[in-house]
Design a protein around this motif. Structure first.
Motif, short mmCIF file in Angstrom:
data_model
loop_
_atom_site.label_atom_id
_atom_site.label_comp_id
_atom_site.label_asym_id
_atom_site.label_seq_id
_atom_site.Cartn_x
_atom_site.Cartn_y
_atom_site.Cartn_z
N ARG A 1 -22.24 -14.05 11.63
CA ARG A 1 -21.90 -13.37 10.39
C ARG A 1 -22.70 -13.88 9.20
O ARG A 1 -22.82 -13.18 8.19
N HIS B 1 -17.42 4.53 14.38
CA HIS B 1 -17.04 3.43 13.49
C HIS B 1 -15.55 3.13 13.61
O HIS B 1 -15.14 1.96 13.70
N GLU C 1 -13.98 -0.44 14.99
CA GLU C 1 -13.04 -1.29 14.25
C GLU C 1 -11.80 -1.58 15.09
O GLU C 1 -11.33 -2.72 15.14
N ARG D 1 -10.75 -5.33 16.62
CA ARG D 1 -9.45 -5.92 16.30
C ARG D 1 -8.68 -6.22 17.58
O ARG D 1 -8.10 -7.32 17.73
N THR E 1 -25.51 0.13 9.69
CA THR E 1 -24.72 -0.26 10.86
C THR E 1 -24.35 -1.73 10.79
O THR E 1 -23.22 -2.11 11.12
N ARG E 2 -25.29 -2.57 10.36
CA ARG E 2 -24.97 -3.99 10.21
C ARG E 2 -23.80 -4.19 9.25
O ARG E 2 -22.88 -4.97 9.52
N GLN E 3 -23.84 -3.48 8.13
CA GLN E 3 -22.76 -3.63 7.16
C GLN E 3 -21.42 -3.19 7.75
O GLN E 3 -20.39 -3.84 7.53
N ARG E 4 -21.44 -2.11 8.53
CA ARG E 4 -20.20 -1.61 9.12
C ARG E 4 -19.63 -2.59 10.14
O ARG E 4 -18.43 -2.85 10.15
N LEU F 1 -20.15 -5.81 10.42
CA LEU F 1 -19.68 -7.04 9.79
C LEU F 1 -18.36 -6.80 9.06
O LEU F 1 -17.46 -7.65 9.07
N ALA F 2 -18.23 -5.62 8.43
CA ALA F 2 -16.97 -5.28 7.76
C ALA F 2 -15.82 -5.17 8.76
O ALA F 2 -14.66 -5.44 8.43
N ALA F 3 -16.16 -4.79 9.99
CA ALA F 3 -15.13 -4.68 11.03
C ALA F 3 -14.70 -6.04 11.57
O ALA F 3 -13.75 -6.13 12.34
N GLY F 4 -15.42 -7.09 11.17
CA GLY F 4 -15.06 -8.43 11.61
C GLY F 4 -15.80 -8.92 12.83
O GLY F 4 -15.40 -9.91 13.46
#
Length: 402
Positions: free
Chosen positions: A11, A135, A139, A143, A162-165, A167-170
């Protein structure tokens, strides 16, 4: 067997390992089956592990796992990647459990849809494909896997959105195409300026002309370059004390030796500008790979031009600036300008071959090699050698990537 290594990033965008991609030499489709192909990949593991100096993720088939082919690599830092559905076979599941009990590590390819996974796989890596997962589903799966004690790794992260998505998903780990640095990385403008000046200077002599007084003035007066050169030359090979100054180094070694060392210095500065040693390493190994295989081109460009082409290929990722914009900022001969833009000339086409090799685009690699009349095996062998030589040239260790 052709093989390449793709960086696995965490991350914080640090390289924490490499994923192995491999294909038979005849990338148009060989006669061997998937099990024999996997056995040949397994045979490469010691060599790949030494190259990576990191944990490697190695794809294997259920048959290879059941027959115990990986047991001879107990001391290798490897994670063995197997299809999740393979665990539906009782014999394969027992073999995996037995190997985990012996200290081996496994990763699973694909979200588990069938029976619950064995408790022995708690903490294992689970590989998901960004290109094949929406997406919302990504997510949810991330989880679910995290709550189950698994570690999701998303592959196919080939653009910044895609990288941002992911990383936002954890997602803790991802891999894909080389991307420009994230917005959280503060630009280092003075280092960037030194890189552009260094590449401009290298390009000025890329036709083989001997460096002149202008080169001397550059390496003396640029603070980043001068300091990096002196550090690089302070080695036992040059005596206990080494050169006292750049002027002293020029007198001791001569301009040709200094311009050669400037290649590695520029590569290291590329990594420094992006706060990412992997980029500097990639820039130098690409430079050396182009230098080696470019000799096969018709009317091969001078070795210096081939080296500069390799450095240029990583510049947009380190400086977060599109290649055509960089082409306007740099004073380059036409064949090097083409490297940053259309890639229509042989040197640009050579970098297309390097891209295919590094990313494991095996079908594309065949076509691109055929266009230049270069055998894929020649490229693969040179790739192995340049990984070793670039790491030694930069003096990299595990600590450099942490």
């Amino acid at each position: 067997m052709l093989a390449s290594l793709s960086p696995l990033r965490d991350r914080r965008d640090r390289v924490v390992g490499y994923a192995v991609s491999a294909h038979p030499d005849d990338v148009r489709g060989g006669a061997i089956g998937p099990d024999e192909e996997a056995r040949q990949v397994v045979d490469l593991v010691p060599q790949l592990s030494r190259l990576a100096a990191r944990s490697i993720v190695v794809p294997v088939t259920p048959a290879v796992v059941r027959e115990g082919a990986i047991t001879r690599f107990a001391s290798v830092d490897a994670v063995w990647l197997i299809a999740t559905e393979a665990l539906d076979d009782p014999a394969t599941r027992r073999a995996v459990d037995r190997l985990i009990g012996a200290g081996f590590h496994f990763a699973l390819q694909g979200f588990p849809e069938g029976d619950p996974l064995p408790l022995s796989l708690t903490g294992s890596t689970m590989v998901l494909d960004a290109a094949r997962t929406s997406h919302a589903a990504l997510e949810n799966r991330v989880r679910t896997l995290s709550e189950a004690g698994l570690r999701p790794l998303v592959r196919g992260v080939d653009d910044r959105a895609t990288r941002q998505r992911v990383l936002a998903a954890g997602v803790p780990l991802y891999t894909g195409r080389q991307l420009t640095r994230g917005a959280a990385v503060a630009p280092d403008r003075t280092t960037e300026d030194s890189i552009l000046r260094a590449i401009t200077m290298l390009a000025a002599f890329s036709d083989g002309r001997p460096p002149d007084a202008a080169f001397d003035a550059f390496v003396r007066d640029d603070p980043h370059v001068a300091a990096s050169l002196l550090k690089a030359m302070s080695s036992a090979a040059l005596g206990v004390r080494g050169p006292r100054s750049v002027s002293h180094a020029l007198t001791m070694l001569g301009r040709d030796a200094i311009i050669e060392r400037l290649v590695a210095v520029t590569a290291r500065l590329i990594g420094d500008a992006a706060h990412d040693p992997e980029l500097g390493f990639a820039a130098l190994r690409r430079a050396r790979l182009c230098e080696r295989i470019g000799v096969a081109l018709d009317t091969a460009p001078h070795p210096r031009a081939r080296v500069v082409a390799g450095l240029l290929s990583m510049l947009e990722f380190a400086l977060a600036s599109p290649a055509p914009v960089l082409a306007q900022r740099l004073t380059l001969p036409s064949q090097l300008r083409d490297v940053l833009d259309a890639r229509e000339k042989p040197l640009g086409q050579l970098l297309d071959v390097v891209d295919a090799m590094e990313y494991g685009w095996w079908e594309d690699m065949t076509a691109r090699c055929q266009r230049l009349s270069i055998r894929p095996r020649v490229v693969a062998d040179a790739w192995f050698e340049t990984w070793k030589s670039a790491r030694n040239e930069l003096g990299l260790s595990r600590a450099d990537f942490n």
